[in-house]
Enzyme design. Structure first.
Site, short mmCIF file in Angstrom:
data_model
loop_
_atom_site.label_atom_id
_atom_site.label_comp_id
_atom_site.label_asym_id
_atom_site.label_seq_id
_atom_site.Cartn_x
_atom_site.Cartn_y
_atom_site.Cartn_z
N ARG A 89 0.85 -1.19 0.00
CA ARG A 89 0.00 0.00 0.00
C ARG A 89 0.88 1.24 0.00
O ARG A 89 1.94 1.28 0.64
CB ARG A 89 -0.92 0.02 1.22
CG ARG A 89 -2.09 -0.94 1.15
CD ARG A 89 -3.11 -0.53 0.10
NE ARG A 89 -4.28 -1.38 0.06
CZ ARG A 89 -4.42 -2.42 -0.75
NH1 ARG A 89 -3.43 -2.76 -1.57
NH2 ARG A 89 -5.53 -3.14 -0.75
N GLU A 149 -3.36 7.75 -4.20
CA GLU A 149 -3.81 7.26 -5.51
C GLU A 149 -5.32 7.36 -5.72
O GLU A 149 -5.79 7.31 -6.85
CB GLU A 149 -3.36 5.82 -5.73
CG GLU A 149 -3.97 4.80 -4.81
CD GLU A 149 -3.40 3.39 -5.06
OE1 GLU A 149 -4.20 2.49 -5.36
OE2 GLU A 149 -2.18 3.21 -4.95
N HIS A 192 -1.15 0.16 -9.92
CA HIS A 192 -1.87 -0.77 -9.04
C HIS A 192 -2.40 -1.97 -9.84
O HIS A 192 -3.57 -2.34 -9.73
CB HIS A 192 -3.02 -0.06 -8.32
CG HIS A 192 -3.39 -0.69 -7.01
ND1 HIS A 192 -3.66 0.04 -5.87
CD2 HIS A 192 -3.51 -1.99 -6.64
CE1 HIS A 192 -3.96 -0.78 -4.87
NE2 HIS A 192 -3.86 -2.01 -5.32
#
Length: 335
Positions: free
Chosen positions: A234, A263, A295
């Site tokens: 993360r 993000e 991601h």
């Protein structure tokens, strides 16, 4: 059961429909869940959300008022959900564990190889018919020390991969894995000592109160000169300003990441026409020793199948009044 699926990506729909069959009445929307879009869930029994959706107390209270009873996540991480608040107000929440630790571990290795061997740069050079090697020198992984921060499902796979590369693997976790110690000669160390000894560090822990910004300036200063940092966990685990500083002053050799702490609202969208309003992200992307992917580590065919299957399984359990093994309480998980 009527289900509203937030943050739907085109590549998810086929598998979700296939796993569902005709059991639940599902509606797909591309909107991200937040305090404004929560009203869209009126009349639905359950919602499904992704890692970039916001399920704060305010949002959960709106959902509860609208009659929503269940929330199923299409992700392993659940730092975007106030789980304790959900339990307190009577909302059941379940996640999608173990859907594909291999996809994320393999992506982490891919990021490292691409960063170290400068594959993106070399490809760009060749397209310009530049075949010089002056700026394309990397290093052998064999014989290097790799630090694995978090030896859960993903971290354990990485231990095995780097052991196969001929690396010395050191690790840090709240709980030691004796199997990894006995079979792969893993040595558990305090985090700062791991940073001092590692040529490569891979982050594989969940984002929570304890891990938020755990990688910040003091830890970067403790790292080996020229070390590479890989993050497929993360974004909020790494303090972006500090990693940029460590990259600029040359202490950190490179940063390869699939995530970014701010993000939400940027990733999973095409911003090519509108541009970015995030100066910090622009600065990070512009650095020559940074490799950032959007991601995508989870995005394999196998992972999407398992996410869909788990999502429908969670809904089935609730509708049938069965115990759902993926329902969240107060526990935390290892990646």
């Amino acid at each position: 059961m009527k289900v509203l699926v937030y943050s739907t990506k085109d590549f998810e729909i086929k598998e979700l429909k296939k796993s569902n069959g005709n059991k639940h009445k599902i509606k797909f929307v591309t909107d991200t869940l937040n305090s404004t879009t929560a009203v869209m869930a009126a009349g639905y029994d359950a919602i499904s959300i992704f890692s970039n959706d916001e399920a704060s107390l305010v949002v959960l209270e709106i959902l509860k008022e609208l009659g929503v009873k269940y929330i199923t996540l299409r992700s392993t991480g659940y730092n975007n959900v106030s789980v304790k608040s959900a339990k307190r107000i009577g909302l059941k929440v379940a996640y999608a564990p173990e859907y594909s630790p291999h996809s994320i571990a393999e992506h982490a290795v891919g990021l490292l190889l691409a960063l170290n061997r400068k594959l993106i740069q070399s490809n760009a050079q060749v397209k310009q018919y530049n075949f010089l090697l002056d700026d394309l020198v990397g290093f052998d992984l064999n014989g290097k020390t790799v630090g694995i921060v978090g030896t859960g499902r993903i971290g354990s796979i990485l231990v095995k991969v780097f052991h196969a590369f001929g690396c010395k693997v050191v690790a840090n976790d709240v709980k030691r894995n004796q199997y990894l110690e006995n079979h792969y000669d893993v040595e558990y160390l305090p985090l700062e000592e791991l940073c001092r000894r590692s040529d490569v560090i891979s982050i594989n822990v969940p984002l929570n109160y304890e891990t938020h910004h755990i990688f910040h300036e003091p830890l970067f200063l403790a790292m080996k000169q020229g070390a590479l940092l890989i993050n497929t966990a993360r974004g909020g685990i790494v303090k972006t300003e500090d990693v940029i500083g460590a990259l600029k002053n040359g202490h950190l050799g490179g940063y390869a990441t699939d995530v970014y702490e701010h993000e939400r609202g940027v990733f999973f969208k095409d911003n090519s026409k509108t541009g970015l309003n995030d100066a910090l992200l622009q600065e990070l992307i512009a650095l020559p020793n940074v490799l950032l992917t959007p991601h995508q580590a989870f995005a394999t065919k196998e992972a999407l199948e398992r996410i869909a299957e788990t999502t429908i399984y969670n809904l089935d359990c609730w509708e049938e009044g069965k115990i759902c093994k993926n329902e969240l309480g107060y526990e935390t998980i290892s990646l």
